[in-house]
Motif scaffolding. Structure first.
Motif, PDB file in Angstrom:
ATOM      1  N   ASP A 180      44.442 -77.110  89.530  1.00 22.52           N
ATOM      2  CA  ASP A 180      44.636 -76.311  90.733  1.00 22.52           C
ATOM      3  C   ASP A 180      43.666 -75.139  90.809  1.00 22.52           C
ATOM      4  N   LYS A 181      43.238 -74.658  89.643  1.00 25.16           N
ATOM      5  CA  LYS A 181      42.317 -73.513  89.636  1.00 25.16           C
ATOM      6  C   LYS A 181      40.845 -73.927  89.615  1.00 25.16           C
ATOM      7  N   LEU A 182      40.523 -74.942  88.825  1.00 25.75           N
ATOM      8  CA  LEU A 182      39.127 -75.323  88.622  1.00 25.75           C
ATOM      9  C   LEU A 182      38.682 -76.514  89.454  1.00 25.75           C
ATOM     10  N   GLY A 183      39.635 -77.302  89.954  1.00 22.34           N
ATOM     11  CA  GLY A 183      39.287 -78.487  90.723  1.00 22.34           C
ATOM     12  C   GLY A 183      39.556 -79.763  89.944  1.00 22.34           C
ATOM     13  N   GLY A 184      39.989 -80.795  90.661  1.00 24.81           N
ATOM     14  CA  GLY A 184      40.359 -82.051  90.021  1.00 24.81           C
ATOM     15  C   GLY A 184      39.186 -82.797  89.408  1.00 24.81           C
ATOM     16  N   LYS A 185      37.981 -82.664  89.993  1.00 21.24           N
ATOM     17  CA  LYS A 185      36.829 -83.400  89.460  1.00 21.24           C
ATOM     18  C   LYS A 185      36.529 -82.988  88.023  1.00 21.24           C
ATOM     19  N   ILE A 195      43.322 -83.752  93.144  1.00 25.98           N
ATOM     20  CA  ILE A 195      42.163 -84.177  93.921  1.00 25.98           C
ATOM     21  C   ILE A 195      42.569 -85.040  95.115  1.00 25.98           C
ATOM     22  N   LEU A 196      43.604 -85.868  94.955  1.00 21.13           N
ATOM     23  CA  LEU A 196      44.045 -86.684  96.084  1.00 21.13           C
ATOM     24  C   LEU A 196      44.772 -85.844  97.127  1.00 21.13           C
ATOM     25  N   SER A 197      45.397 -84.748  96.714  1.00 19.98           N
ATOM     26  CA  SER A 197      46.055 -83.874  97.694  1.00 19.98           C
ATOM     27  C   SER A 197      45.041 -83.258  98.645  1.00 19.98           C
ATOM     28  N   LYS A 198      43.791 -83.154  98.219  1.00 19.89           N
ATOM     29  CA  LYS A 198      42.749 -82.583  99.064  1.00 19.89           C
ATOM     30  C   LYS A 198      41.989 -83.647  99.846  1.00 19.89           C
ATOM     31  N   TRP A 199      41.922 -84.857  99.312  1.00 20.36           N
ATOM     32  CA  TRP A 199      41.106 -85.887  99.935  1.00 20.36           C
ATOM     33  C   TRP A 199      41.881 -86.829 100.854  1.00 20.36           C
ATOM     34  N   ALA A 250      31.928 -88.211  92.954  1.00 17.97           N
ATOM     35  CA  ALA A 250      33.181 -87.502  93.208  1.00 17.97           C
ATOM     36  C   ALA A 250      32.948 -86.014  93.441  1.00 17.97           C
ATOM     37  N   TYR A 251      33.819 -85.446  94.265  1.00 12.36           N
ATOM     38  CA  TYR A 251      33.860 -84.006  94.510  1.00 12.36           C
ATOM     39  C   TYR A 251      35.324 -83.587  94.559  1.00 12.36           C
ATOM     40  N   SER A 252      35.592 -82.341  94.173  1.00 10.84           N
ATOM     41  CA  SER A 252      36.979 -81.874  94.110  1.00 10.84           C
ATOM     42  C   SER A 252      37.637 -81.797  95.478  1.00 10.84           C
ATOM     43  N   SER A 253      36.847 -81.557  96.518  1.00 12.42           N
ATOM     44  CA  SER A 253      37.399 -81.450  97.865  1.00 12.42           C
ATOM     45  C   SER A 253      36.355 -81.917  98.871  1.00 12.42           C
ATOM     46  N   PRO A 254      36.761 -82.269 100.085  1.00 16.15           N
ATOM     47  CA  PRO A 254      35.798 -82.695 101.117  1.00 16.15           C
ATOM     48  C   PRO A 254      34.768 -81.623 101.447  1.00 16.15           C
TER      49      PRO A 254
END
Length: 593
Positions: free
Chosen positions: A245-250, A299-303, A362-366
């Motif tokens: 949640d802090k650093l990103g899922g990737k 990561i899926l919560s953002k994508w 892959a990227y942590s968010s769009p």
């Protein structure tokens, strides 16, 4: 004005005409009868019919014979800074049709400057430039035909503010791999990560047999080795969620795959150094796999928008089930041909291939993906409001919400029955159904296949219900109720069956209905708190892992003093408790911002 020409050579740069082609640097000009293609000068025509012709299909773009003049006062450019127009030339090379290319020039100047040809055909742009440079003179022939376009009504081509940029009207569609939605590339990469996750986890259950013979381990030592994985796995459930949640899922998921892959490869070396080293290495492997589920959920919560949430999660979790099938299927063959260390070396090395793809795709968010299309980005962001990274975890707020506790309790109740079936199933087949070890191993694969199939069916059903207008809360409660009551029903039937075939069928149906939970509680973390999806899954999955540890131990205790019916009754009771808690306290609405 449209001009059809014929190219005599097999390249786009060879123009067949009675005029000449000159090339100077980047400048290409075709001169014939006072017409400058590079400078595009034509006779003044009071009729704007040429504006319509350029929008016709290519095979119909013909015109009346053109009139030319060398009088500069009669020159008129065809493209302006305010309203850009294009002159189209269709070329044919020795019977081969090539796509058209267009030249544009600034409007409003009497002396039209040279323009660069940006596109020659579809795929031989560089080749065309090279070949044109080789030629000095070419014969050009063209024909003109009469064509009535009085009934054609089209809007003029829009300007690009006089940039002089060439525009290709006829082109090929992009390859399918470039049209594939980027969000589903992320889903497939997560699916593959979970496939590797369970392949690396279950290989020890097969390799432990020849290992125990080589190192003279007793049953207590084997149980200690098998349980050491959960030491590390429990440590990083919540921590992994916080990191994600802090650093990103990737970053976190990539770290997890690399960590457990290295631990898998080093397992045979650690075993040869001694039992303590092996226990530490298995715990290290658990640390890597412990961050996988929270990071994936983040990561899926953002994508993934809510309309595709259930099926995407179902596909990812089915990777775990298929990973178990793959690991159980290939491990015996590798051990037989190359020895037990080959299982760890081969399975662990696959993580490096996945990691290379993960880094590049892959990227942590769009918002971080520079190649994401505008339409897909708009679609994704429309289904997910909060995308900002988390700086502080509001623990008091999270633990004060009843739906959060509904998740934690339901996850515990769900995993108690699931871990019992998956852990003790070979023993049940052997003791009750009298299957031999080979048959037990074969039937152990069946529940994993059933879960993989029904998880995806449940995901499709859930997303369809959401798209039909049913509330997310109702969909989550329906799917999780099936995930609880289905296994409970089929476990109660095991006491009444009389044939091994019916017992195996009940087991398969129990696990198949259990897989509907992927569209229930496993999707609910993203519903109630998308920004804290990693932390929420870490919390609930910690309870789920504890249920597996305690449930597996409790089953052995119950079997010493009771029967399999007693084991199933405890599981059914917890399924019913989970159903009540879930339907009373859970919600599909966002409660955490």
């Amino acid at each position: 004005m449209t001009m059809s020409g014929l190219i005599s050579n097999r390249n786009f740069g060879s123009f067949v005409a009675s005029g000449n082609v000159y090339r100077s640097g980047k400048d290409i000009s075709v001169q014939r009868m006072g017409i400058s293609v590079s400078g595009v000068s034509v006779a003044k025509d009071p009729s704007p019919r040429w504006q319509h012709q350029m929008y016709l299909p290519m095979e119909k773009r013909v015109s009346k014979p053109m009139q030319t003049s060398h009088n500069k006062g009669e020159h008129r450019s065809l493209v302006s800074q305010q309203s850009s127009q294009c002159l189209n030339f269709k070329l044919k090379a020795c019977g081969r049709s090539h796509s058209s290319f267009l030249f544009s020039a600034p409007y409003g100047s009497n002396n039209v400057g040279h323009q660069e040809v940006y596109r020659l055909g579809l795929s031989k742009r560089k080749h065309a430039k090279t070949e044109v440079g080789k030629a000095n003179k070419f014969r050009v022939c063209y024909k003109s035909e009469e064509y009535d376009i009085s009934e054609t009504k089209m809007d003029p081509l829009q300007s690009t503010e006089g940039t002089g940029e060439a525009i290709l009207l006829e082109g090929r569609a992009l390859p399918w791999w470039q049209q594939f939605p980027k969000r589903w590339v992320i889903v497939l990469l997560c699916f593959t990560a979970f496939l590797l996750c369970n392949m690396d986890r279950v290989n020890m259950s097969i390799a432990i047999l020849p290992m125990s013979q080589e190192f003279n381990w007793n049953s207590a030592t084997v149980g200690l080795i098998q349980s050491s994985f959960f030491w590390g796995y429990l440590l990083t459930q919540i921590v992994g969620g916080i990191w994600a949640d802090k650093l990103g899922g990737k970053l976190v998921l990539g770290f997890g795959v690399v960590w457990w892959s290295i631990a898998t490869v080093l397992t045979p070396i650690a075993a040869k150094f001694g039992l303590p080293c092996l226990l530490i290495m298995r715990a290290f492997m658990g640390i890597g796999e412990g961050v996988a589920m929270p990071a994936m959920n983040n990561i899926l919560s953002k994508w993934i928008p809510v309309s595709e949430r259930s099926r995407s999660l179902a596909l990812v979790y089915s990777g775990m089930y298929l990973g178990s099938v793959t690991g159980l299927a290939f491990s015996p063959m590798l051990i037989q041909k190359f020895g037990w260390p080959s299982v760890f070396y081969s399975f662990g090395s696959l993580g490096s291939i996945w990691f290379v793809l993960w880094l590049s795709k892959a990227y942590s968010s769009p918002d971080e993906d520079p190649d994401l299309g505008a339409e897909e980005k708009k679609f994704i962001l429309g289904g997910n409001v909060s995308k900002e990274p988390v700086s502080v975890i509001p623990w008091k707020l999270i633990l004060s919400k009843a739906p959060v506790w509904a998740l934690i309790i339901s996850h515990f109740c769900h995993n108690w029955g699931t871990f019992i079936l998956l852990t003790w199933m070979p023993t049940y087949y052997n003791q009750v159904l009298k299957f031999n070890l080979t048959e037990s191993g074969l039937f152990c694969v069946l529940p994993w296949l059933t879960m993989a199939i029904f998880a995806n069916i449940g995901g499709w059903i859930a997303d369809t219900l959401v798209s039909k207008g049913l509330s997310i809360t109702s969909v989550r409660k329906i799917m999780q109720s099936i995930g609880f009551l289905g296994p409970a029903f089929f476990l109660t039937q095991l006491s009444h069956v009389r044939t091994p075939a019916m017992a195996v069928l009940c087991m398969a149906c129990s696990q198949g209905s259990d897989a509907f939970s992927q569209s229930g509680l496993y999707s609910n973390h993203q519903d109630i708190g998308p920004r804290y999806a990693g932390v929420l899954l870490g919390l609930s999955n910690t309870a789920g892992v504890l249920a597996g540890v305690f449930g597996t131990a409790a089953t052995g205790y119950i079997l010493q003093r009771g029967s399999w019916d007693d084991v199933f009754k405890v599981a059914v009771a917890l399924y019913i408790i989970g159903t009540l808690v879930w339907n009373i306290f859970s919600t599909g609405e966002k409660i955490l911002d």
